[in-house]
Scaffold this motif. Structure first.
Motif, PDB file in Angstrom:
ATOM      1  N   ARG A   6      31.334   6.753  40.829  1.00  0.00           N
ATOM      2  CA  ARG A   6      30.055   6.699  40.119  1.00  0.00           C
ATOM      3  C   ARG A   6      30.268   6.372  38.644  1.00  0.00           C
ATOM      4  N   ALA A   7      29.227   5.805  38.034  1.00  0.00           N
ATOM      5  CA  ALA A   7      29.287   5.458  36.616  1.00  0.00           C
ATOM      6  C   ALA A   7      29.333   6.721  35.771  1.00  0.00           C
ATOM      7  N   GLU A   8      30.156   6.693  34.741  1.00  0.00           N
ATOM      8  CA  GLU A   8      30.269   7.835  33.838  1.00  0.00           C
ATOM      9  C   GLU A   8      29.373   7.684  32.621  1.00  0.00           C
ATOM     10  N   MET A   9      28.761   6.505  32.447  1.00  0.00           N
ATOM     11  CA  MET A   9      27.906   6.258  31.283  1.00  0.00           C
ATOM     12  C   MET A   9      26.985   5.078  31.584  1.00  0.00           C
ATOM     13  N   VAL A  10      26.018   4.881  30.739  1.00  0.00           N
ATOM     14  CA  VAL A  10      25.156   3.708  30.824  1.00  0.00           C
ATOM     15  C   VAL A  10      25.977   2.505  30.365  1.00  0.00           C
ATOM     16  N   ALA A  11      25.985   1.449  31.173  1.00  0.00           N
ATOM     17  CA  ALA A  11      26.799   0.277  30.853  1.00  0.00           C
ATOM     18  C   ALA A  11      26.323  -0.926  31.659  1.00  0.00           C
ATOM     19  N   ASN A  12      26.763  -2.091  31.220  1.00  0.00           N
ATOM     20  CA  ASN A  12      26.535  -3.333  31.959  1.00  0.00           C
ATOM     21  C   ASN A  12      27.745  -3.587  32.843  1.00  0.00           C
ATOM     22  N   TRP A  14      30.144  -5.971  33.709  1.00  0.00           N
ATOM     23  CA  TRP A  14      30.599  -7.218  33.105  1.00  0.00           C
ATOM     24  C   TRP A  14      31.307  -8.107  34.130  1.00  0.00           C
ATOM     25  N   LYS A  15      32.172  -7.494  34.956  1.00  0.00           N
ATOM     26  CA  LYS A  15      32.935  -8.283  35.925  1.00  0.00           C
ATOM     27  C   LYS A  15      33.217  -7.450  37.167  1.00  0.00           C
ATOM     28  N   VAL A  16      33.034  -8.055  38.336  1.00  0.00           N
ATOM     29  CA  VAL A  16      33.407  -7.425  39.602  1.00  0.00           C
ATOM     30  C   VAL A  16      34.756  -8.001  39.995  1.00  0.00           C
ATOM     31  N   VAL A  17      35.751  -7.123  40.137  1.00  0.00           N
ATOM     32  CA  VAL A  17      37.120  -7.563  40.407  1.00  0.00           C
ATOM     33  C   VAL A  17      37.431  -7.530  41.908  1.00  0.00           C
ATOM     34  N   ALA A  18      37.032  -6.463  42.582  1.00  0.00           N
ATOM     35  CA  ALA A  18      37.326  -6.288  44.007  1.00  0.00           C
ATOM     36  C   ALA A  18      36.113  -6.678  44.847  1.00  0.00           C
ATOM     37  N   LYS A  19      36.329  -6.829  46.141  1.00  0.00           N
ATOM     38  CA  LYS A  19      35.212  -7.129  47.037  1.00  0.00           C
ATOM     39  C   LYS A  19      35.277  -6.210  48.261  1.00  0.00           C
ATOM     40  N   VAL A  31      35.824  -2.746  39.139  1.00  0.00           N
ATOM     41  CA  VAL A  31      34.879  -3.467  38.287  1.00  0.00           C
ATOM     42  C   VAL A  31      35.218  -3.173  36.832  1.00  0.00           C
ATOM     43  N   ILE A  32      34.669  -3.997  35.949  1.00  0.00           N
ATOM     44  CA  ILE A  32      34.805  -3.753  34.514  1.00  0.00           C
ATOM     45  C   ILE A  32      33.399  -3.603  33.948  1.00  0.00           C
ATOM     46  N   LEU A  33      33.163  -2.467  33.318  1.00  0.00           N
ATOM     47  CA  LEU A  33      31.886  -2.219  32.669  1.00  0.00           C
ATOM     48  C   LEU A  33      31.994  -2.583  31.199  1.00  0.00           C
ATOM     49  N   GLU A  34      30.854  -2.861  30.578  1.00  0.00           N
ATOM     50  CA  GLU A  34      30.831  -3.153  29.149  1.00  0.00           C
ATOM     51  C   GLU A  34      29.763  -2.280  28.517  1.00  0.00           C
ATOM     52  N   SER A  35      30.155  -1.570  27.478  1.00  0.00           N
ATOM     53  CA  SER A  35      29.221  -0.726  26.744  1.00  0.00           C
ATOM     54  C   SER A  35      29.625  -0.725  25.276  1.00  0.00           C
ATOM     55  N   MET A  36      28.688  -1.026  24.401  1.00  0.00           N
ATOM     56  CA  MET A  36      28.929  -1.055  22.959  1.00  0.00           C
ATOM     57  C   MET A  36      30.145  -1.913  22.602  1.00  0.00           C
ATOM     58  N   LYS A  37      30.218  -3.100  23.214  1.00  0.00           N
ATOM     59  CA  LYS A  37      31.285  -4.084  22.963  1.00  0.00           C
ATOM     60  C   LYS A  37      32.664  -3.636  23.438  1.00  0.00           C
ATOM     61  N   MET A  38      32.718  -2.572  24.246  1.00  0.00           N
ATOM     62  CA  MET A  38      33.995  -2.104  24.805  1.00  0.00           C
ATOM     63  C   MET A  38      34.025  -2.387  26.299  1.00  0.00           C
ATOM     64  N   GLU A  39      35.188  -2.819  26.796  1.00  0.00           N
ATOM     65  CA  GLU A  39      35.379  -3.020  28.230  1.00  0.00           C
ATOM     66  C   GLU A  39      35.958  -1.743  28.826  1.00  0.00           C
ATOM     67  N   ILE A  40      35.326  -1.248  29.895  1.00  0.00           N
ATOM     68  CA  ILE A  40      35.759  -0.011  30.538  1.00  0.00           C
ATOM     69  C   ILE A  40      36.091  -0.312  31.997  1.00  0.00           C
ATOM     70  N   GLU A  57      27.715  -8.338  39.198  1.00  0.00           N
ATOM     71  CA  GLU A  57      27.860  -8.725  37.793  1.00  0.00           C
ATOM     72  C   GLU A  57      26.481  -8.885  37.167  1.00  0.00           C
ATOM     73  N   GLY A  58      26.322  -8.324  35.971  1.00  0.00           N
ATOM     74  CA  GLY A  58      25.051  -8.406  35.262  1.00  0.00           C
ATOM     75  C   GLY A  58      24.153  -7.196  35.459  1.00  0.00           C
ATOM     76  N   ASP A  59      24.455  -6.351  36.455  1.00  0.00           N
ATOM     77  CA  ASP A  59      23.669  -5.135  36.672  1.00  0.00           C
ATOM     78  C   ASP A  59      23.859  -4.169  35.512  1.00  0.00           C
ATOM     79  N   VAL A  60      22.891  -3.298  35.328  1.00  0.00           N
ATOM     80  CA  VAL A  60      23.001  -2.202  34.379  1.00  0.00           C
ATOM     81  C   VAL A  60      23.075  -0.920  35.195  1.00  0.00           C
TER      82      VAL A  60
END
Length: 71
Positions: A6-12, A14-19, A31-40, A57-60
């Motif tokens: 599950r998501a630990e914070m509100v984020a976009n 940015w990239k789905v790595v696995a399928k 996946v890679i999330l993006e929040s406040m210009k940081m990649e998580i 990709e692109g979901d919030v």
């Protein structure tokens, strides 16, 4: 037993790595999330099969939203 990731914070999403269907190990980047210009990176916490990927990709995501399920 299924592991829900599950998501630990509100984020976009940015990239789905696995399928869905991928075999993953502890530490595999899903996946890679993006929040406040940081990649998580969001990683698997155990090995198994990625049975469900609940984001695109692109979901919030909000804190607590389901990202993936590993069986």
């Amino acid at each position: 037993m299924a592991e829900e990731i599950r998501a630990e914070m509100v984020a976009n999403v940015w990239k789905v790595v696995a399928k869905e269907g991928d075999a993953v190990e502890d530490g595999t980047e899903l996946v890679i999330l993006e929040s406040m210009k940081m990649e998580i990176p969001v990683v698997a916490e155990s090995g198994g099969t990625l049975s469900k990927l609940a984001v695109n990709e692109g979901d919030v995501v909000q804190e607590g939203d389901l990202i993936a399920v590993i069986d």
